[in-house]
Design a protein around this motif. Structure first.
Motif, PDB file in Angstrom:
ATOM      1  N   TYR A 115       0.813  -1.211   0.000  1.00 10.80           N
ATOM      2  CA  TYR A 115       0.000   0.000   0.000  1.00 10.80           C
ATOM      3  C   TYR A 115       0.854   1.272   0.000  1.00 10.80           C
ATOM      4  N   VAL A 116       1.818   1.360   0.892  1.00  7.34           N
ATOM      5  CA  VAL A 116       2.574   2.603   1.050  1.00  7.34           C
ATOM      6  C   VAL A 116       3.554   2.824  -0.098  1.00  7.34           C
ATOM      7  N   ILE A 117       4.410   1.833  -0.379  1.00  8.98           N
ATOM      8  CA  ILE A 117       5.430   2.043  -1.418  1.00  8.98           C
ATOM      9  C   ILE A 117       5.025   1.481  -2.781  1.00  8.98           C
ATOM     10  N   GLN A 118       3.844   0.915  -2.889  1.00 13.60           N
ATOM     11  CA  GLN A 118       3.384   0.353  -4.155  1.00 13.60           C
ATOM     12  C   GLN A 118       3.416   1.354  -5.301  1.00 13.60           C
ATOM     13  N   PRO A 119       3.104   2.640  -5.101  1.00 12.44           N
ATOM     14  CA  PRO A 119       3.109   3.568  -6.245  1.00 12.44           C
ATOM     15  C   PRO A 119       4.453   3.708  -6.959  1.00 12.44           C
ATOM     16  N   ILE A 120       5.570   3.364  -6.323  1.00 10.45           N
ATOM     17  CA  ILE A 120       6.853   3.495  -7.028  1.00 10.45           C
ATOM     18  C   ILE A 120       7.132   2.309  -7.940  1.00 10.45           C
ATOM     19  N   PHE A 121       6.260   1.303  -7.919  1.00 10.51           N
ATOM     20  CA  PHE A 121       6.406   0.137  -8.784  1.00 10.51           C
ATOM     21  C   PHE A 121       5.300   0.182  -9.836  1.00 10.51           C
ATOM     22  N   PRO A 122       5.598   0.697 -11.030  1.00 14.35           N
ATOM     23  CA  PRO A 122       4.550   0.939 -12.030  1.00 14.35           C
ATOM     24  C   PRO A 122       3.871  -0.314 -12.577  1.00 14.35           C
ATOM     25  N   ASN A 123       4.537  -1.457 -12.533  1.00 17.96           N
ATOM     26  CA  ASN A 123       3.938  -2.648 -13.136  1.00 17.96           C
ATOM     27  C   ASN A 123       3.191  -3.518 -12.119  1.00 17.96           C
ATOM     28  N   ILE A 124       3.039  -3.062 -10.895  1.00 18.48           N
ATOM     29  CA  ILE A 124       2.307  -3.799  -9.870  1.00 18.48           C
ATOM     30  C   ILE A 124       0.920  -3.177  -9.741  1.00 18.48           C
ATOM     31  N   PRO A 125      -0.130  -3.997  -9.807  1.00 13.52           N
ATOM     32  CA  PRO A 125      -1.477  -3.441  -9.637  1.00 13.52           C
ATOM     33  C   PRO A 125      -1.654  -2.843  -8.242  1.00 13.52           C
ATOM     34  N   SER A 126      -2.512  -1.854  -8.149  1.00 15.34           N
ATOM     35  CA  SER A 126      -2.786  -1.262  -6.838  1.00 15.34           C
ATOM     36  C   SER A 126      -3.528  -2.277  -5.977  1.00 15.34           C
ATOM     37  N   LEU A 127      -3.593  -2.022  -4.700  1.00 19.21           N
ATOM     38  CA  LEU A 127      -4.204  -2.957  -3.757  1.00 19.21           C
ATOM     39  C   LEU A 127      -5.642  -3.288  -4.149  1.00 19.21           C
ATOM     40  N   GLY A 128      -6.393  -2.304  -4.602  1.00 14.52           N
ATOM     41  CA  GLY A 128      -7.778  -2.530  -5.010  1.00 14.52           C
ATOM     42  C   GLY A 128      -7.921  -3.383  -6.254  1.00 14.52           C
ATOM     43  N   ASP A 129      -6.863  -3.452  -7.064  1.00 14.44           N
ATOM     44  CA  ASP A 129      -6.913  -4.231  -8.301  1.00 14.44           C
ATOM     45  C   ASP A 129      -6.394  -5.664  -8.142  1.00 14.44           C
ATOM     46  N   LEU A 130      -5.840  -5.985  -6.993  1.00 12.35           N
ATOM     47  CA  LEU A 130      -5.337  -7.342  -6.762  1.00 12.35           C
ATOM     48  C   LEU A 130      -6.497  -8.279  -6.462  1.00 12.35           C
ATOM     49  N   ASN A 131      -6.374  -9.527  -6.890  1.00 14.10           N
ATOM     50  CA  ASN A 131      -7.445 -10.481  -6.589  1.00 14.10           C
ATOM     51  C   ASN A 131      -7.324 -10.991  -5.151  1.00 14.10           C
ATOM     52  N   ALA A 132      -8.368 -11.632  -4.678  1.00 12.94           N
ATOM     53  CA  ALA A 132      -8.423 -12.086  -3.280  1.00 12.94           C
ATOM     54  C   ALA A 132      -7.350 -13.129  -2.983  1.00 12.94           C
ATOM     55  N   ASN A 133      -7.061 -14.011  -3.938  1.00 15.44           N
ATOM     56  CA  ASN A 133      -6.008 -15.014  -3.722  1.00 15.44           C
ATOM     57  C   ASN A 133      -4.660 -14.357  -3.467  1.00 15.44           C
ATOM     58  N   THR A 134      -4.352 -13.336  -4.235  1.00 22.49           N
ATOM     59  CA  THR A 134      -3.083 -12.633  -4.067  1.00 22.49           C
ATOM     60  C   THR A 134      -3.019 -11.968  -2.698  1.00 22.49           C
ATOM     61  N   ILE A 135      -4.073 -11.294  -2.324  1.00 19.81           N
ATOM     62  CA  ILE A 135      -4.084 -10.581  -1.040  1.00 19.81           C
ATOM     63  C   ILE A 135      -3.935 -11.562   0.118  1.00 19.81           C
ATOM     64  N   VAL A 136      -4.726 -12.613   0.122  1.00 18.58           N
ATOM     65  CA  VAL A 136      -4.686 -13.566   1.235  1.00 18.58           C
ATOM     66  C   VAL A 136      -3.351 -14.304   1.283  1.00 18.58           C
ATOM     67  N   SER A 137      -2.886 -14.791   0.155  1.00 15.88           N
ATOM     68  CA  SER A 137      -1.643 -15.571   0.167  1.00 15.88           C
ATOM     69  C   SER A 137      -0.434 -14.707   0.514  1.00 15.88           C
ATOM     70  N   THR A 138      -0.396 -13.463   0.035  1.00 15.23           N
ATOM     71  CA  THR A 138       0.749 -12.613   0.371  1.00 15.23           C
ATOM     72  C   THR A 138       0.692 -12.146   1.825  1.00 15.23           C
ATOM     73  N   ILE A 139      -0.495 -11.888   2.351  1.00 16.61           N
ATOM     74  CA  ILE A 139      -0.600 -11.546   3.775  1.00 16.61           C
ATOM     75  C   ILE A 139      -0.090 -12.726   4.607  1.00 16.61           C
ATOM     76  N   CYS A 140      -0.496 -13.927   4.261  1.00 15.91           N
ATOM     77  CA  CYS A 140      -0.027 -15.113   4.992  1.00 15.91           C
ATOM     78  C   CYS A 140       1.490 -15.251   4.905  1.00 15.91           C
ATOM     79  N   LEU A 141       2.050 -15.030   3.716  1.00 12.35           N
ATOM     80  CA  LEU A 141       3.496 -15.120   3.546  1.00 12.35           C
ATOM     81  C   LEU A 141       4.214 -14.080   4.402  1.00 12.35           C
ATOM     82  N   TYR A 142       3.726 -12.854   4.404  1.00 15.27           N
ATOM     83  CA  TYR A 142       4.363 -11.799   5.194  1.00 15.27           C
ATOM     84  C   TYR A 142       4.215 -12.055   6.695  1.00 15.27           C
ATOM     85  N   ILE A 143       3.077 -12.602   7.097  1.00 16.98           N
ATOM     86  CA  ILE A 143       2.898 -12.934   8.516  1.00 16.98           C
ATOM     87  C   ILE A 143       3.864 -14.047   8.920  1.00 16.98           C
TER      88      ILE A 143
END
Length: 172
Positions: A115-143
């Protein structure tokens, strides 16, 4: 003469590795593991974002970035960046010996990256554009990453203090 040299060599004690050095090593290994599992999540379509997307594809357009060399270099770069996250945890939270602090640290890192530094990466979709699988799996990985880093550093720090206190009591 040779026999006394061997005894002197045996009596030398190795200089113990400092808690900070072990913490940085923990951070590097945690980064390598986290980067590897990030690639696995991407490969099996649990995430639409790979470590290469953040670290290499944002600034490089060379063809080797999409191959195995780009993957290995991305994982190594995550290991190096993880030195900083381990150092920050060591400075701020080493005395907090709790799994919950590591979980919170991992969730905070996820929020910062996605969320915070995502804007400096132009080829990464914003948080609202990510699918639920990506959000859940990456949150789990970071945790998992935060828990590994946090609990390892806190446990090592607490254990080292305990050993030093025990040694001081024995020397009295």
């Amino acid at each position: 003469m040779g026999n006394s040299d061997q005894r002197l060599e045996q009596n030398k004690q190795e200089e113990p590795i400092s808690v900070l050095s072990r913490s940085l090593l923990t951070g590097f290994v945690g980064g390598l593991l986290g980067g590897f599992f990030g690639v696995v999540l991407y490969y099996f379509n649990f995430s639409e974002v790979s470590p290469k997307s953040y670290l290499l594809r944002s600034w490089l357009t060379a063809s080797w970035v999409d191959g195995w060399l780009g993957t290995v270099l991305s994982i190594l770069m995550i290991g190096v960046i993880s030195l900083l996250t381990a150092f920050i945890y060591f400075i701020l939270f080493k005395k907090v010996n709790s799994l919950w602090m590591g979980i919170a640290y991992g969730a905070a890192l996820w929020f910062i990256v996605f969320y915070v530094i995502q804007p400096i990466f132009p080829n990464i979709p914003s948080l609202g554009d990510l699918n639920a699988n990506t959000i859940v799996s990456t949150i789990c990985l970071y945790i998992l990453y935060g828990t590994f880093i946090g609990y390892s550093i806190s446990y090592d720090y607490t254990d080292t203090l305990h050993k030093l206190r025990s040694e001081e009591e024995r020397n009295k």
